[in-house]
Design a protein around this motif. Structure first.
Motif, mmCIF file in Angstrom:
data_model
loop_
_atom_site.group_PDB
_atom_site.id
_atom_site.type_symbol
_atom_site.label_atom_id
_atom_site.label_comp_id
_atom_site.label_asym_id
_atom_site.label_seq_id
_atom_site.Cartn_x
_atom_site.Cartn_y
_atom_site.Cartn_z
ATOM 1 N N MET A 192 0.839 -1.207 0.000
ATOM 2 C CA MET A 192 0.000 0.000 0.000
ATOM 3 C C MET A 192 0.867 1.247 0.000
ATOM 4 O O MET A 192 1.873 1.311 0.710
ATOM 5 C CB MET A 192 -0.809 0.063 1.312
ATOM 6 C CG MET A 192 -2.052 -0.780 1.374
ATOM 7 S SD MET A 192 -3.403 0.026 0.519
ATOM 8 C CE MET A 192 -3.758 1.361 1.640
ATOM 9 N N VAL A 193 0.445 2.253 -0.787
ATOM 10 C CA VAL A 193 0.994 3.587 -0.610
ATOM 11 C C VAL A 193 -0.092 4.378 0.105
ATOM 12 O O VAL A 193 -1.199 4.509 -0.407
ATOM 13 C CB VAL A 193 1.330 4.240 -1.966
ATOM 14 C CG1 VAL A 193 1.667 5.707 -1.758
ATOM 15 C CG2 VAL A 193 2.492 3.517 -2.630
ATOM 16 N N PRO A 219 -0.593 7.308 8.876
ATOM 17 C CA PRO A 219 0.338 6.228 8.550
ATOM 18 C C PRO A 219 1.765 6.743 8.331
ATOM 19 O O PRO A 219 2.734 6.081 8.714
ATOM 20 C CB PRO A 219 -0.225 5.656 7.246
ATOM 21 C CG PRO A 219 -1.666 6.059 7.228
ATOM 22 C CD PRO A 219 -1.775 7.323 8.005
ATOM 23 N N ALA A 220 1.890 7.952 7.745
ATOM 24 C CA ALA A 220 3.235 8.498 7.518
ATOM 25 C C ALA A 220 3.945 8.698 8.856
ATOM 26 O O ALA A 220 5.128 8.377 9.005
ATOM 27 C CB ALA A 220 3.145 9.823 6.755
ATOM 28 N N PHE A 269 5.768 -1.846 11.275
ATOM 29 C CA PHE A 269 4.581 -1.168 10.764
ATOM 30 C C PHE A 269 3.626 -2.223 10.243
ATOM 31 O O PHE A 269 3.962 -2.965 9.330
ATOM 32 C CB PHE A 269 4.990 -0.194 9.654
ATOM 33 C CG PHE A 269 3.823 0.505 9.021
ATOM 34 C CD1 PHE A 269 3.169 1.525 9.696
ATOM 35 C CD2 PHE A 269 3.376 0.142 7.760
ATOM 36 C CE1 PHE A 269 2.083 2.173 9.118
ATOM 37 C CE2 PHE A 269 2.295 0.787 7.182
ATOM 38 C CZ PHE A 269 1.652 1.809 7.860
ATOM 39 N N GLU A 270 2.461 -2.316 10.878
ATOM 40 C CA GLU A 270 1.537 -3.407 10.556
ATOM 41 C C GLU A 270 0.350 -2.927 9.750
ATOM 42 O O GLU A 270 -0.749 -3.458 9.876
ATOM 43 C CB GLU A 270 1.015 -4.048 11.851
ATOM 44 C CG GLU A 270 2.070 -4.381 12.880
ATOM 45 C CD GLU A 270 2.795 -5.685 12.577
ATOM 46 O OE1 GLU A 270 2.620 -6.202 11.438
ATOM 47 O OE2 GLU A 270 3.524 -6.183 13.447
ATOM 48 N N GLY A 271 0.531 -1.867 8.995
ATOM 49 C CA GLY A 271 -0.625 -1.341 8.260
ATOM 50 C C GLY A 271 -1.299 -0.283 9.112
ATOM 51 O O GLY A 271 -1.009 -0.152 10.296
ATOM 52 N N ALA A 272 -2.177 0.489 8.491
ATOM 53 C CA ALA A 272 -2.768 1.588 9.252
ATOM 54 C C ALA A 272 -4.212 1.791 8.859
ATOM 55 O O ALA A 272 -4.654 1.371 7.791
ATOM 56 C CB ALA A 272 -1.975 2.860 9.028
ATOM 57 N N CYS A 287 -6.698 8.074 18.651
ATOM 58 C CA CYS A 287 -6.152 9.027 17.691
ATOM 59 C C CYS A 287 -5.425 8.244 16.605
ATOM 60 O O CYS A 287 -4.383 7.648 16.857
ATOM 61 C CB CYS A 287 -5.194 9.991 18.374
ATOM 62 S SG CYS A 287 -4.395 11.103 17.214
ATOM 63 N N SER A 288 -5.997 8.251 15.408
ATOM 64 C CA SER A 288 -5.356 7.469 14.361
ATOM 65 C C SER A 288 -4.200 8.225 13.736
ATOM 66 O O SER A 288 -3.275 7.623 13.217
ATOM 67 C CB SER A 288 -6.371 7.034 13.304
ATOM 68 O OG SER A 288 -6.947 8.164 12.716
ATOM 69 N N CYS A 289 -4.229 9.560 13.791
ATOM 70 C CA CYS A 289 -3.110 10.307 13.224
ATOM 71 C C CYS A 289 -1.821 9.978 13.965
ATOM 72 O O CYS A 289 -0.748 9.963 13.389
ATOM 73 C CB CYS A 289 -3.346 11.807 13.310
ATOM 74 S SG CYS A 289 -4.589 12.407 12.183
#
Ligand code: SRM
Ligand SMILES: Cc1cc2nc3c(=O)[nH]c(=O)nc-3n(C[C@H](O)[C@H](O)[C@H](O)COP(=O)(O)OP(=O)(O)OC[C@H]3O[C@@H](n4cnc5c(N)ncnc54)[C@H](O)[C@@H]3O)c2cc1C
Ligand code: SF4
Ligand code: FES
Lengths: 830, 119
Positions: free
Chosen positions: A281-282, A288-289, A307-310, A416-418
């Motif tokens: 994924m991009v 995610p960044a 990093f397991e994906g976001a 907080c997903s950010c």
């Protein structure tokens, strides 16, 4: 073992987070960051607010310490053999570890005419500057792409006053976030705001006008959209050109391939952010960044983070419409490809423009995802429950938002997903640090600091943790400003010592002291530099002048209504010349003299006071200026004497201390040359009297003032303003301007009208008396200071060398005037 | 361009008298010039004295003496008047950004005179 030379290519949000994380983690090597843009990293998510008036500084991230920044410097090549990066200008920089954080570039489809002047992309501050510049001579704009970024660009074009079109290839807007039903509701909203939406349409060409600039866009069906500005926002492409050049593995459709440790096919090179292809994924979102940056930082320091994906959830407010999507929502509902095991519950109110849908497992127990348009309340409360037991019945959740949530949030749910912060982390931070407000949670955990959409959830967690949210001024007072005001007024308190001893704890701080100082001053407690009060004042009040970036001060004499005699103008000129001050006309119709050293202030003010000038309170949270237009005395359109009234009002309210600064203006007719409707109180002359507008604002969040009274005679006008100001001073929060105050009042303008015009609270006599006391007890602070040797003692450069100028202050010359020489920050930070 | 230094080579280990104690306003600071070193001296409400560097490490301007004195969790503090970052008067460390700090200096009162040592 730490490698000792870390080089980062690209300086956007992900690079900034990486550098912060390695510095915080104790990385000891040298760090060099190359950024192609001419400025330090800034909050790209908030880019659009730049057009709405935020400054570059507001958006810029705080500078990381101990990092060599090479700005305006594009890396052209990576030589993996010699482990060196080479910039476009030929400079070489060796690395032990290299991080590619080059982000992405907007995708511009190969449309004929795409290079014409007038065609833009929407990614950097420079892009926005160019669009703003071009908008001055344009009447219409078109955005190609109706996704998240495209609609933001459309919002910006509309804000620039252009007729705005959006062209979207899919059959509905924001196809990645919402389904067809949501897209239709969104479209209704945007059309109601005047946007012209073309869905299911591509672009055949952009065509030039006679001036060689873009003039129109032609759709494949031949329809023509007249537009002088074309913004391409048709997706993004990872900037993987460096990786390709040096032979790193890249994905089939672009993106630098990385493993779960964000490592590329070369173990010394990492890639993070929008240039990286992680798990196939991009990611085009900042959350995610950031997560990737943290993982890479940890690995660089020898850790094993992965990093397991976001989460791809998004929530935004576009053109005033809330749109949100969370969890999994790309399900086929009908037909042959229908996704098994999924139920959906939809609530739709086409009149209110609300569309909400939840996806749940077919036993109706597990929440899978959701889409909201028009009301995103479920987003903040429900997103953390994705993949978990539904916290209430689906219909309750859709209707009642947070109120419908019965279950407790599990500790490992992401709030907080950010910034990837869980409920547990926030709860522990609240308990361990005794946090009492959202700001504390932000400072401790970073939650809520990026897009802000999780703030309502943080508030709810504060409440469930037993914290009473919000009103405490600071750690020394559990009261709000309005409560303190009442305490001081009703109990007749006259000193800070008494106030804090009886109603607070400790000895105060830079938050509560100026508030107390302002309250004591509003209630008429003598000179602000008298006795103990002096120590409460902000530095500006303490020196009766505004501090400038090099530690010097500005001098702003009051010029009521902007009217000034030639003789007084000459005195200002003489003072400026004799003391070598920089001189400028302010935006408030008066004159600023800048560059005065602290020990010069009394001498300067002596000359000014002798010539009849008074303090202009540019330093105070107090009345600043009442601007005027020339009005009926000279202007062929004027219907009343606006200058006369402006002077009368400025003299009446001068020196009045308030929760924030107060600005006013008077215009002589409806042409409004004094800009009265952007002021805390503004008056516009009518044939029959005056119209009074209140709670307007320029500044960060401009707001037009509301009409409070129409066609009133001067005496009624003045009494109404008296009461408006006193009611505001009594009840507003610290640093809350009248605009924000009015918006925070239950009942808004109607309530204010009831209180001050119908006396619904029975306090009008009190408000009047308080203003009369202010008017009678006014004196000029600078004159009183000059007459008091005790007060003058503070105006020295050094206690042990009162006449010696601060040796760190120096000036150079620009356009025949002085300009501060600032101490370069490298010389300051170690 | 002026040159800023933290410590003066001239004052080597000596106590330098700065001003009468009574001249310091409670909860307010004053700047002192010791050799080429600028020191901000503070007198708290309870009469304690502190001395820190006068230069604000965020803005570079020599203004710390003009900040508001207060407490944070009981620790005496001064807030930079430029952009309001709060510093501990005890350790000099910026409580809002511990990566930044101002130097601290010994300070005492001898016969009613405030003295600092910048060596
Ligand atoms: C000098 C002046 C700029 C100029 O050269 O023209 C100026 C300078 C400052 N402005 Fe302003 N503003 C000046 C007119 C304005 C105006 C225009 C106006 O008054 O008509 C505005 C927009 C109108 C408004 O306020 O609604 C304006 C909106 C602001 C704001 C944003 C306020 C807001 O509510 O969002 C700030 C920040 C704040 O107060 O928190 C600000 C803050 C400041 C401060 C005090 C920032 C600071 O703390 O150093 C600047 C220092 C003043 C000084 O003398 O050192 N200044 N500022 C203008 C002084 C006018 C005067 O004669 O007193
Ligand atoms: C208008 C807009 C609104 C957005 N809104 C949201 C939102 O609401 N929510 C959300 O999650 N995300 C949003 N985003 C996306 C978010 O901004 C990005 O996810 C984020 O910026 C990615 O950070 P990055 O550091 O990976 O890349 P970038 O921000 O692109 O930074 C990369 C930097 O590297 C520089 N660079 C590239 N190549 C080189 C080179 N060879 N040498 C030197 N420098 C180089 C580039 O100039 C750039 O400055 C938005 C983006 C835009 C444009
Ligand atoms: S507002 Fe009206 S009276 Fe005042 S200058 Fe403008 S046109 Fe003339
Ligand atoms: S989810 Fe964006 S700041 Fe928390």
């Amino acid at each position: 073992m730490n490698p000792n030379r870390l080089v980062v290519v690209g300086y956007g949000p992900s690079a900034h987070r990486l550098v912060e994380a390695v510095r915080a983690g104790g990385f000891e090597g040298g760090i060099t960051v190359f950024g192609e843009e001419p400025r330090p990293a800034y909050d790209r998510v908030a880019l659009t607010s730049y057009l709405a008036g935020k400054s570059v500084e507001d958006l810029t991230y705080p500078a990381p310490g101990g990092v060599t920044l090479r700005l305006g410097s594009r890396v052209a090549r990576v030589d993996r053999e010699s482990r060196t990066v080479i910039t476009a200008s030929g400079d070489a920089e060796p690395y032990d570890t290299l991080v590619l954080a080059t982000g992405s570039a907007p995708f511009v489809p190969p449309v004929p005419g795409k290079e014409l002047p007038g065609c833009f992309v929407y990614r950097t501050i420079e892009d926005l500057d160019s669009i703003r510049e071009a908008s001055r001579s344009a009447s219409a704009g078109v955005v190609i792409g109706g996704g998240l970024l495209g609609l933001e660009a459309a919002d910006a074009l509309r804000g620039l006053g252009l007729e705005t079109h959006v062209v979207e290839m899919s059959p509905w807007l924001m196809p990645r976030q919402v389904d067809e039903g949501g897209g239709a509701v969104l479209r209704n909203h945007l059309e109601a705001l005047g946007l012209i939406v073309h869905v299911g349409s591509g672009v055949r060409a952009v065509e030039a006008g006679p001036d060689g600039r873009a003039a129109r866009l032609v759709k494949p069906d031949g329809e023509v959209i007249e537009a002088q500005i074309v913004v391409f926002s048709a997706g993004i492409r990872p900037r993987d050109e460096l990786a390709r050049q040096c032979g790193l593995a890249v994905g089939e459709r672009g993106g630098i391939a990385v493993d779960s440790g964000m490592r590329t096919s070369d173990p010394d090179i990492y890639a993070i952010g929008e240039c990286a292809l992680a798990g196939g994924m991009v990611y085009g979102l900042v959350g995610p960044a950031f997560a990737q940056a943290e993982v890479a930082a940890d690995r660089i320091m020898g850790g094993s983070a992965a990093f397991e994906g976001a989460d791809l959830s998004t929530k935004l407010k576009l053109l005033g419409v809330e749109v949100a999507q969370f969890g999994e929502t790309q399900f086929r509902r009908t037909g042959p490809g229908q996704t098994p095991g999924v139920l959906d519950v939809t609530y739709m109110d086409p009149v209110a423009g609300v569309y909400k849908k939840l996806f749940v497992s077919d036993d109706a127990k597990t929440l899978l995802g959701g889409i909201c348009v028009g009301d995103a309340a479920p987003y903040g409360t429900l997103r953390p429950f994705v993949g978990r037991a539904l916290p209430g019945s689906p219909s309750d959740l859709l209707f009642a938002g947070a109120g419908g949530v019965q279950a407790d949030l599990p500790d490992d749910a992401q709030v907080c997903s950010c910034n990837n912060v869980t409920h547990g982390r926030i709860r522990t931070a609240i308990a361990d640090h005794g946090l009492t407000g959202v700001q504390g949670v932000k400072d401790c955990t970073r939650a809520g600091t990026t897009c802000g959409s999780c703030v309502p959830m943080i508030q709810r967690i504060l409440v469930t943790s037993g914290v009473e949210v919000g009103k405490a001024l600071c750690e020394h007072f559990a009261h709000s400003r309005a409560e303190l005001f009442d305490i001081v007024r009703v109990r007749g308190i006259t000193t800070f010592s008494q106030l804090i001893a009886e109603h607070g704890t400790g000895r105060g701080c830079d938050v509560c002291k100026p508030v107390a100082a302002s309250i004591l001053a509003s209630l008429g407690n003598g000179h602000i530099l008298e006795g103990e009060q002096a120590a409460l004042q902000d530095t500006n009040d303490h020196f009766l002048a505004n501090i400038q970036n090099n530690g010097t001060y500005s001098v702003v004499p009051r010029i009521p209504g902007g009217e000034i005699t030639p003789d007084k103008l000459i005195v200002i000129g003489e003072v400026a010349r004799d003391f070598g001050l920089y001189t400028k006309i302010t935006g408030g119709q008066r004159i600023d003299l800048l560059g005065a050293r602290v020990e010069q202030l009394p001498q300067i003010w002596k000359k000014l006071v002798d010539a009849g000038f008074e303090s202009g309170h540019a330093y105070g949270k107090a009345l600043r200026t009442v601007k005027s237009c020339v009005g009926s005395t000279w202007c062929r359109y004027g219907v009343q004497d606006s200058v006369g009234l402006a002077i009368e009002l400025e003299l009446r309210y001068r020196g009045l201390r308030s929760p924030h600064k107060l600005k006013a203006a008077v215009s002589g007719c409806a042409r409004e040359c004094a800009e009265a409707r952007s002021k805390d109180f503004g008056i516009i002359a009518t044939e029959r009297g005056w119209n009074l507008y209140v709670a307007g604002n320029g500044g960060f969040t401009p707001r037009h003032a509301d009409l409070l009274a129409a066609d009133v005679p001067t005496d009624v006008l003045v009494r109404t303003i008296d009461r408006f100001l006193m009611f505001y001073i009594r009840t507003a929060d610290r640093l809350q301007r009248t605009a924000a105050w009015l918006e925070s009042l239950d009942g808004g303008l109607g309530y204010v009208r009831e209180v001050i015009m119908e006396d619904s609270l029975g306090i009008c006599a009190d408000l009047d008396a308080q203003m009369d006391r202010h008017v009678q007890s006014y004196f000029d602070e600078w004159r009183a200071t000059l007459e008091d040797p005790e007060k003058l003692r503070r105006f020295v450069s050094f206690v042990n060398a009162p006449g010696t100028p601060d040796p760190s202050i120096s000036f150079e010359t620009e356009r025949d005037q002085i300009k501060p020489v600032l101490i370069p920050l490298e010389a300051v930070s170690r | 361009m002026s040159v800023i230094q933290d410590a003066s080579p001239l004052s080597g280990g000596l106590w330098t008298p700065v001003c009468p104690y009574a001249d310091l306003l409670p909860e307010r600071g004053a700047a002192a010039l010791v050799g080429t070193c600028q020191v901000a001296v503070f007198r708290t409400f309870h009469g304690d004295l502190y001395a820190v560097g006068n230069r604000d490490p965020f803005s570079g301007a020599c203004v710390m003496s003009r900040g508001i004195v207060g407490t944070r969790n009981g620790e005496p503090t001064v807030a930079s008047p430029m952009h309001k970052q709060v510093f501990s008067l005890v350790t000099g460390v910026c409580l809002d950004d511990p990566a930044k700090a101002v130097p601290t200096y010994p300070i005492r009162v001898t016969d009613g005179t405030v003295e600092v040592s910048v060596a």
